[in-house]
Enzyme design. Structure first.
Site, short mmCIF file in Angstrom:
data_model
loop_
_atom_site.label_atom_id
_atom_site.label_comp_id
_atom_site.label_asym_id
_atom_site.label_seq_id
_atom_site.Cartn_x
_atom_site.Cartn_y
_atom_site.Cartn_z
N ASP A 195 0.83 -1.20 0.00
CA ASP A 195 0.00 0.00 0.00
C ASP A 195 0.87 1.25 0.00
O ASP A 195 2.10 1.18 0.13
CB ASP A 195 -0.92 0.00 1.22
N LYS A 217 -3.91 3.16 -2.08
CA LYS A 217 -5.08 4.00 -2.27
C LYS A 217 -4.86 5.35 -1.61
O LYS A 217 -4.18 5.46 -0.60
CB LYS A 217 -6.33 3.33 -1.68
#
Length: 440
Positions: A195, A217
């Site tokens: 991530d 994200k």
């Protein structure tokens, strides 16, 4: 000269002469290696006697005889009597049976190494010139430390026939808050799917041949949709690669880990989940906020701040003895606060916003429910942040606040961001809070 050898003792007879505490420790190791153990000793420790009574080891309750070594593959002597130990070593050598002399390691024909394991790798340390068990243990411990840190190359050059996926919780960001299991899996990985936030500093420690795939994200921006992430995990594992899905926080706390487990299992891919420290607990803690505290809060309610508050959440916000921690709540804060106030949560309910937890840029804004929106605007609350509602968010809960500091901690018009001297120190890591838990 000494040569290390990895012996497979599975279902092979090992004769141990002596039944004292040293023998008991060594027998535990030999049994763990799968050996069949025969003990020759007039008396034994209670622990060994219990094993013999249960039929887990064979006990010859007498002195040693050369024939006790018949059919043995390995021998260990620890009688405490140098002459007896020497006789055992001589008898074993005559039968070409390797023998460890625990009383005098240099006078046996074998030595037990100081061992440590990581995954399917075992490391053994012995002295080549005279037995020096303390030094061997010290070196072993140093190697174990490096293995735990993921600093040694553990990846097999030969790929396994079947790949695997490990969903690894990376904790709130600092690399030294990764678990030992997480570090070991990263050291063995062929592919790391990571991530944007979380312990990304660990990626620099990986080999150049490890494939790194960034699927991070950002608020309102998901460049790699979840179904594509699932497909990446399955694709790489189907090629026989070891895949680590590195997430911040814990994989099962708003990290969509469950969806990834389902995708792997449906594809027939072996998958394991390694828990991590949740930012719902770790980030408030970094600001000196305990999410539970005896006599103050005995219930913890963790919510997705983007969702409309449920009746359970509203009830927790009204409850003086509950703590509500909201993740991913910055953009939806106006709606969340309005719902809480409309449901009857007290205007004076303490609130804390912790930005950039566990980084040098960490900031804590303390306010109340009634003034939360004004303070969020005044101090430009930004992602990533964890929002804490409840009496545990009081500035003076754990330590008294001085008069000047207390003034700086008042809500609304005052300077709500606490001075560094009044806050719990943040870690020195420059890595941000875990994105997999949707912070911000």
């Amino acid at each position: 000269m000494i040569a290390l050898a990895g012996l497979d003792l599975t279902d092979k007879l090992v004769v141990c002469v002596g039944g004292g505490s040293v023998a008991e420790k060594r027998i535990a190791r030999l049994r763990a290696a799968g050996a069949r153990v025969r003990v020759v000793a007039p008396v034994m420790t209670p622990g060994l006697a219990a094993l013999a009574a249960a039929g887990d080891i064979e006990w010859l309750a007498r002195g040693f005889a050369d024939t006790d070594l018949d059919d043995a593959w390995f021998c260990h002597t620890a009688t405490g009597a140098a002459s007896v130990d020497a006789a055992v070593v001589a008898a074993a050598e005559a039968r070409r049976v390797w023998c460890v002399n625990a009383g005098h390691g240099g006078k046996g024909t074998a030595r037990l190494a100081a061992e440590t394991t990581s995954g399917d790798v075992m490391v053994g340390v012995v002295s080549t010139a005279g037995a020096d068990p303390r030094r061997s243990v010290a070196v072993r411990d140093a190697i174990a430390q490096r293995l735990a840190e993921g600093a040694l190359p553990l990846r097999r050059r030969r790929r396994p026939l079947v790949g695997s996926v490990a969903l690894v919780g990376g904790g709130p960001g600092p690399v030294d808050l990764l678990t030992v299991r997480a570090r070991a899996l990263l050291a063995e990985a062929d592919v790391v799917v990571h991530d944007r936030l979380g312990p990304t500093g660990v990626l620099a420690e990986l080999g150049d041949d490890v494939e790194l795939i960034d699927v991070g994200k950002r608020p309102q921006h998901h460049p790699v949709p979840q179904h594509e992430i699932n497909a990446i995990l399955v694709d790489r594992a189907a090629r026989g690669l070891r895949v680590v899905r590195l997430k911040g926080g814990d994989p099962f706390v708003y990290g969509r880990g469950g969806e990834e487990v389902i995708a792997c299992r449906e594809a027939g891919i072996a998958v394991e989940v390694v828990p991590g420290i949740s930012s719902a607990i770790a980030v408030p803690s970094s600001a000196g906020i305990p999410v539970t505290h005896r006599g103050v809060a005995g219930t913890l309610h963790v919510v997705n701040g983007q969702d409309t508050p449920s009746e359970a959440t509203l009830a927790a916000l009204r409850d003086d003895s509950a703590t509500v921690v909201a993740l991913m709540g910055v953009s939806a804060l106006p709606r969340f606060v309005a719902a809480a106030r409309a449901a009857g949560a007290p205007e004076t309910r303490p609130v804390a916003f912790v930005e950039n937890g566990h980084t040098p840029a960490q900031r804590t804004i303390r306010t109340t429910l009634g003034t939360a929106m004004a303070d969020a605007e005044t101090h430009r609350l930004a992602n990533p942040a964890v929002l804490v509602f409840g009496e545990v968010a009081r500035a003076d809960l754990l330590l008294p606040v001085s008069a000047p500091a207390a003034a700086s901690l008042q809500p609304a018009s005052a300077a709500v961001a606490a001075p560094a001297a009044t806050q719990a120190p943040a870690t020195s890591s420059a890595v941000a809070v875990g994105q997999s838990e949707g912070i911000g």
